[in-house]
Scaffold this motif. Structure first.
Motif, PDB file in Angstrom:
ATOM      1  N   ALA A 180       0.835  -1.204   0.000  1.00 56.51           N
ATOM      2  CA  ALA A 180       0.000   0.000   0.000  1.00 56.51           C
ATOM      3  C   ALA A 180       0.868   1.251   0.000  1.00 56.51           C
ATOM      4  O   ALA A 180       0.587   2.223  -0.716  1.00 56.51           O
ATOM      5  N   ALA A 181       1.933   1.257   0.803  1.00 56.32           N
ATOM      6  CA  ALA A 181       2.835   2.416   0.831  1.00 56.32           C
ATOM      7  C   ALA A 181       3.522   2.606  -0.511  1.00 56.32           C
ATOM      8  O   ALA A 181       3.727   3.743  -0.957  1.00 56.32           O
ATOM      9  N   ASP A 182       3.875   1.510  -1.165  1.00 55.28           N
ATOM     10  CA  ASP A 182       4.503   1.602  -2.484  1.00 55.28           C
ATOM     11  C   ASP A 182       3.561   2.255  -3.487  1.00 55.28           C
ATOM     12  O   ASP A 182       3.956   3.143  -4.257  1.00 55.28           O
ATOM     13  N   ALA A 183       2.303   1.826  -3.482  1.00 51.54           N
ATOM     14  CA  ALA A 183       1.318   2.433  -4.382  1.00 51.54           C
ATOM     15  C   ALA A 183       1.070   3.887  -4.014  1.00 51.54           C
ATOM     16  O   ALA A 183       0.889   4.745  -4.891  1.00 51.54           O
ATOM     17  N   PHE A 184       1.081   4.192  -2.715  1.00 56.66           N
ATOM     18  CA  PHE A 184       0.826   5.563  -2.274  1.00 56.66           C
ATOM     19  C   PHE A 184       1.920   6.506  -2.755  1.00 56.66           C
ATOM     20  O   PHE A 184       1.640   7.597  -3.255  1.00 56.66           O
ATOM     21  N   VAL A 185       3.187   6.100  -2.595  1.00 58.68           N
ATOM     22  CA  VAL A 185       4.292   6.957  -3.020  1.00 58.68           C
ATOM     23  C   VAL A 185       4.258   7.161  -4.529  1.00 58.68           C
ATOM     24  O   VAL A 185       4.510   8.269  -5.031  1.00 58.68           O
ATOM     25  N   ALA A 186       3.937   6.100  -5.280  1.00 59.37           N
ATOM     26  CA  ALA A 186       3.820   6.249  -6.735  1.00 59.37           C
ATOM     27  C   ALA A 186       2.683   7.201  -7.094  1.00 59.37           C
ATOM     28  O   ALA A 186       2.776   7.967  -8.058  1.00 59.37           O
ATOM     29  N   ALA A 187       1.600   7.164  -6.316  1.00 59.56           N
ATOM     30  CA  ALA A 187       0.470   8.064  -6.569  1.00 59.56           C
ATOM     31  C   ALA A 187       0.810   9.502  -6.224  1.00 59.56           C
ATOM     32  O   ALA A 187       0.414  10.443  -6.922  1.00 59.56           O
ATOM     33  N   LEU A 188       1.574   9.691  -5.160  1.00 59.19           N
ATOM     34  CA  LEU A 188       1.862  11.039  -4.676  1.00 59.19           C
ATOM     35  C   LEU A 188       2.696  11.838  -5.667  1.00 59.19           C
ATOM     36  O   LEU A 188       2.539  13.060  -5.778  1.00 59.19           O
ATOM     37  N   ALA A 189       3.568  11.160  -6.397  1.00 56.63           N
ATOM     38  CA  ALA A 189       4.459  11.868  -7.316  1.00 56.63           C
ATOM     39  C   ALA A 189       3.695  12.668  -8.364  1.00 56.63           C
ATOM     40  O   ALA A 189       4.117  13.763  -8.751  1.00 56.63           O
ATOM     41  N   GLY A 194      -5.852   6.845  -9.443  1.00 54.07           N
ATOM     42  CA  GLY A 194      -5.917   5.390  -9.518  1.00 54.07           C
ATOM     43  C   GLY A 194      -4.946   4.717  -8.577  1.00 54.07           C
ATOM     44  O   GLY A 194      -5.285   3.739  -7.895  1.00 54.07           O
ATOM     45  N   ARG A 195      -3.716   5.225  -8.538  1.00 51.90           N
ATOM     46  CA  ARG A 195      -2.720   4.652  -7.640  1.00 51.90           C
ATOM     47  C   ARG A 195      -3.105   4.858  -6.181  1.00 51.90           C
ATOM     48  O   ARG A 195      -2.857   4.008  -5.324  1.00 51.90           O
ATOM     49  N   LEU A 196      -3.686   6.008  -5.875  1.00 50.91           N
ATOM     50  CA  LEU A 196      -4.112   6.267  -4.502  1.00 50.91           C
ATOM     51  C   LEU A 196      -5.214   5.300  -4.090  1.00 50.91           C
ATOM     52  O   LEU A 196      -5.217   4.786  -2.966  1.00 50.91           O
ATOM     53  N   VAL A 197      -6.146   5.047  -4.987  1.00 51.62           N
ATOM     54  CA  VAL A 197      -7.203   4.070  -4.699  1.00 51.62           C
ATOM     55  C   VAL A 197      -6.590   2.685  -4.499  1.00 51.62           C
ATOM     56  O   VAL A 197      -7.011   1.920  -3.615  1.00 51.62           O
ATOM     57  N   LEU A 198      -5.583   2.363  -5.308  1.00 49.12           N
ATOM     58  CA  LEU A 198      -4.903   1.077  -5.154  1.00 49.12           C
ATOM     59  C   LEU A 198      -4.246   0.975  -3.777  1.00 49.12           C
ATOM     60  O   LEU A 198      -4.252  -0.097  -3.149  1.00 49.12           O
ATOM     61  N   ALA A 199      -3.681   2.066  -3.294  1.00 50.02           N
ATOM     62  CA  ALA A 199      -3.126   2.071  -1.940  1.00 50.02           C
ATOM     63  C   ALA A 199      -4.218   1.800  -0.907  1.00 50.02           C
ATOM     64  O   ALA A 199      -3.993   1.061   0.066  1.00 50.02           O
ATOM     65  N   PRO A 219      -3.744   7.765   8.952  1.00 55.43           N
ATOM     66  CA  PRO A 219      -3.439   9.170   9.272  1.00 55.43           C
ATOM     67  C   PRO A 219      -2.215   9.689   8.523  1.00 55.43           C
ATOM     68  O   PRO A 219      -2.215  10.833   8.043  1.00 55.43           O
ATOM     69  N   ALA A 220      -1.177   8.862   8.403  1.00 61.42           N
ATOM     70  CA  ALA A 220       0.018   9.295   7.681  1.00 61.42           C
ATOM     71  C   ALA A 220      -0.277   9.475   6.201  1.00 61.42           C
ATOM     72  O   ALA A 220       0.176  10.451   5.574  1.00 61.42           O
ATOM     73  N   PHE A 221      -1.030   8.563   5.613  1.00 59.82           N
ATOM     74  CA  PHE A 221      -1.400   8.689   4.204  1.00 59.82           C
ATOM     75  C   PHE A 221      -2.200   9.966   3.971  1.00 59.82           C
ATOM     76  O   PHE A 221      -1.934  10.721   3.027  1.00 59.82           O
ATOM     77  N   ALA A 222      -3.191  10.184   4.810  1.00 65.40           N
ATOM     78  CA  ALA A 222      -4.062  11.353   4.626  1.00 65.40           C
ATOM     79  C   ALA A 222      -3.279  12.650   4.812  1.00 65.40           C
ATOM     80  O   ALA A 222      -3.428  13.598   4.030  1.00 65.40           O
ATOM     81  N   LEU A 223      -2.443  12.704   5.840  1.00 69.07           N
ATOM     82  CA  LEU A 223      -1.664  13.917   6.095  1.00 69.07           C
ATOM     83  C   LEU A 223      -0.722  14.217   4.940  1.00 69.07           C
ATOM     84  O   LEU A 223      -0.649  15.357   4.460  1.00 69.07           O
TER      85      LEU A 223
END
Length: 659
Positions: A180-189, A194-199, A219-223
């Motif tokens: 999930a963190a891997d998908a989140f970081v890819a989404a954040l860039a 779509g990547r955020l939903v995958l996270a 909380p960390a993802f949202a912040l």
């Protein structure tokens, strides 16, 4: 225009020329991609191979988490039990957790047969996947050296090294959160929805493995997303809402299944007195961990202290707020505290003026938020198993690796030449403190290694002082000056990490690998996760005779027998997979079945025998189990031990016709 057309028609040929080497390079998986150092991929594969060996070395002796192993056995012989996560093959009561973590184990048991190693094998795979993904995640954030360090630190964290070699739910949870963190970081860039939903889906799958614990990262993802995603405020809010909806939908899928399916068509939900999956997840496995009893749930008993053992004076009460720095817990997960704290503080300070979309600062916010949330929650809750703390391992490893890399780079900046020596010194003191509480464990390695770390730190301090006096500096590009600095720094880092690595590698020794549920540091060194060492999947001679008798006189009943506790049922379900009916759920306090339901089963010919005795199953004087036992004693015929041949440990009663 003609020239442009010629260039356009000529473009496919170069593309094919580029694609061919790309496909070929994928076959040469041991070679690093063009965007990584040549040593990166081989080193990563070495770390992954080491992790596989460490996690799988004691695979045959992984043992069973008896209660959950019975459920896996049931799920491996009954698709109905598989769907609902039932404890027994007859699918009359669920386990007191969600079934997600046990599905891979049940599938593995179907393919390879039911053995300790087949139940532990999925966790070994999950561990190696976690190591590989964590490397990719940290490499993209902080470079290949940090990624490699993070992967190695994570792989050899003592609780991680032990957990991934045993059939534990925390393994699947950890892998899902790293993915999930891997998908989140890819989404954040690129603020990619779509990547955020995958996270969010990854967090939801983690929920299926370990319920609310997976939500610790939210909380960390949202912040990080709301503060740093390169998008308008309105779009960021919408993206978070969409990802949150995906997280909730995946998280509560099994809860919804047990809520919408009528009670008569599914198993009873263990851990509750009102047959509610919501109460089981958010009450019995949620607020109850903080000492707040929720109506509709049974008392889990998780408010009592949990020492690592009677001889372990270093273990702390499971509910104390300082537990995470006490040696009983810190030796399992906390060796990297100083490095991780240094990485977080230095990283946030160095990137405080970066733009909102700076991915490096976003990484520190992500890992720091994850770590802070987990620390606060774990400090306030009652921890019954140290495997819970594996959730801390990814952020600790990532931040510790960043701390090493940033401190190393600081040697090139005159204002920060003191940073690496200071970090090494603090880490050295902390390591000596923890290791000193278990001085009998590998003293020939621990103290020489720490002495080496101290010498390397002193060498770095000397180089710093020389640079300040102008007599020379480690920042000079000349080889003669740079080599001593690099050697001292590398030696210092390796030395302070050698002791926690030795604790992680201790699982290669069966004296420390453990075969039981509890994890903790013993007085002679590290102790791995231990899963009920006395559990066996083979019937004793007396048990075989009793089982043969019950089957011969079953008269077509749905259940071979009912048992007064799940432990008694496990003696037969583990080796045979036969449908025994446990009374009272895990605690003996669950009203499943009720006395009326049990009598209906007897009257319908679906149950003929009830086994009383064995470990557990006492309930309380006013529990449904107590009423059932009273009825059995007064209304059913006791079968003499000489008749059933199973010895006198269990009392066998025949109910219904002929009783």
């Amino acid at each position: 225009m003609a020239d442009a057309g010629t260039v356009t028609r000529a473009q496919p040929a170069p593309e094919r020329a580029v694609d061919a080497p790309t496909r070929a390079s994928r076959l040469r998986f041991w070679r690093s991609p063009a965007d990584q150092p040549r040593w990166a991929r081989p080193a990563l594969l070495a770390v992954a191979a080491l992790a596989a060996v460490v996690y799988g070395w004691q695979l045959r002796h992984a043992g069973y988490a008896e209660y959950y192993a019975v459920a896996v056995r049931s799920m491996s012989v009954s698709w109905r039990a598989f769907l609902f996560g039932a404890f027994d093959p007859g699918a009359t009561v669920t386990v007191d957790k969600l079934a997600g973590a046990f599905l891979p184990q049940a599938l593995s048991a179907r393919v390879f047969g039911f053995h300790p190693w087949s139940l532990a094998l999925p966790q070994v795979v999950e561990g190696v996947v976690s190591v590989l993904v964590l490397y990719r995640l940290v490499r993209r954030w902080c470079g290949a050296p940090a990624g490699l360090l993070a992967a190695a630190m994570f792989a050899l964290s003592p609780i991680v090294a032990s957990m991934f070699g045993h059939p534990m739910e925390d393994a699947a949870l950890t892998m899902c959160l790293v993915l999930a963190a891997d998908a989140f970081v890819a989404a954040l860039a690129g603020a990619r929805t779509g990547r955020l939903v995958l996270a969010g889906v990854g967090v939801g799958l983690g929920f299926q493995a370990k319920m609310l614990q997976s939500w610790l990262v939210l909380p960390a993802f949202a912040l990080a997303w709301l503060a740093l995603a390169p998008a308008s405020g309105r779009r960021r809010l919408g993206q978070v809402a969409l990802a949150g909806a995906a997280t909730v939908a995946v998280s509560l899928a099994w809860v919804l299944l047990l809520t919408v399916v009528p009670a008569g068509d599914r198993p009873y939900v263990d851990g509750t007195t009102n047959d509610s999956a919501v109460a089981m997840v958010f009450g019995y496995n949620g607020l109850d961990r903080f000492g707040a009893h929720v109506p509709g749930t049974v008392e889990s008993g998780f408010t009592t202290p949990d020492p690592a053992g009677p001889a372990d004076a270093a273990a702390s009460p499971a509910g104390s707020w300082h537990k995470l720095v006490d040696p009983g817990y810190a030796t399992q997960i906390g060796w990297l505290y100083p490095l991780a704290l240094a990485g977080l503080v230095v990283g946030l300070l160095r990137h405080r003026c970066a733009g909102r979309a700076d991915p490096t600062r976003a990484g520190f916010v992500l890992w720091g938020g994850w770590l802070a949330t987990a620390v606060v929650v774990f400090s306030g809750m009652t921890l019954t198993h140290r495997a819970y703390l594996a959730t801390l391992a990814p952020p600790l490893a990532a931040l510790a690796a960043a701390g090493v890399v940033l401190s190393w780079r600081g040697l090139r900046d005159r204002w920060a030449t003191w940073l690496l020596p200071a970090v090494l010194l603090v880490q050295l003191v902390w390591t000596a403190h923890l290791a000193g509480r278990y001085a009998g464990f590998l003293p020939w390695l621990t103290w020489p290694t720490l002495a080496t770390a101290a010498a390397a730190t002193v060498a770095l301090v000397v180089l710093v002082r020389r640079s300040r006096r102008g007599a020379g500096a480690p920042v000079v590009a000349g080889r003669r000056t740079a080599e001593p600095w690099r050697a001292a720094a590398a030696l210092g880092v390796a030395a302070v990490l050698a002791v926690p690595a030795a604790w992680g590698l201790s699982v290669l020794d069966r004296r420390y690998a453990g075969t039981a549920f509890e994890a903790g540091a013993g007085p002679s060194g590290p102790v791995g996760l231990a899963l009920d060492a006395d559990t066996t999947d083979t019937l004793t001679a007396a048990g075989r005779r009793l089982d043969d008798y019950l089957l011969a006189h079953r008269d077509g009943a749905r259940y071979v027998a009912a048992t007064s506790s799940w432990r008694t049922a496990s003696q037969f379900v583990l080796p045979t997979g036969q449908p025994f009916l446990p009374l009272g759920g895990y605690s003996g306090l669950v009203p499943q079945p009720t006395l009326a339901e049990l009598r209906a089963l007897v009257d319908a010919g679906e149950l003929r025998f009830v086994l009383l005795g064995g470990v557990g199953g006492l309930g309380t004087t006013d529990s449904e189990l107590s009423r059932i036992m009273t009825w059995v004693l007064s209304s059913c015929r006791e079968v003499p031990a000489a008749e059933h041949g199973g010895g006198e440990e269990l009392l066998v009663y025949r109910c219904g016709p002929g009783s």
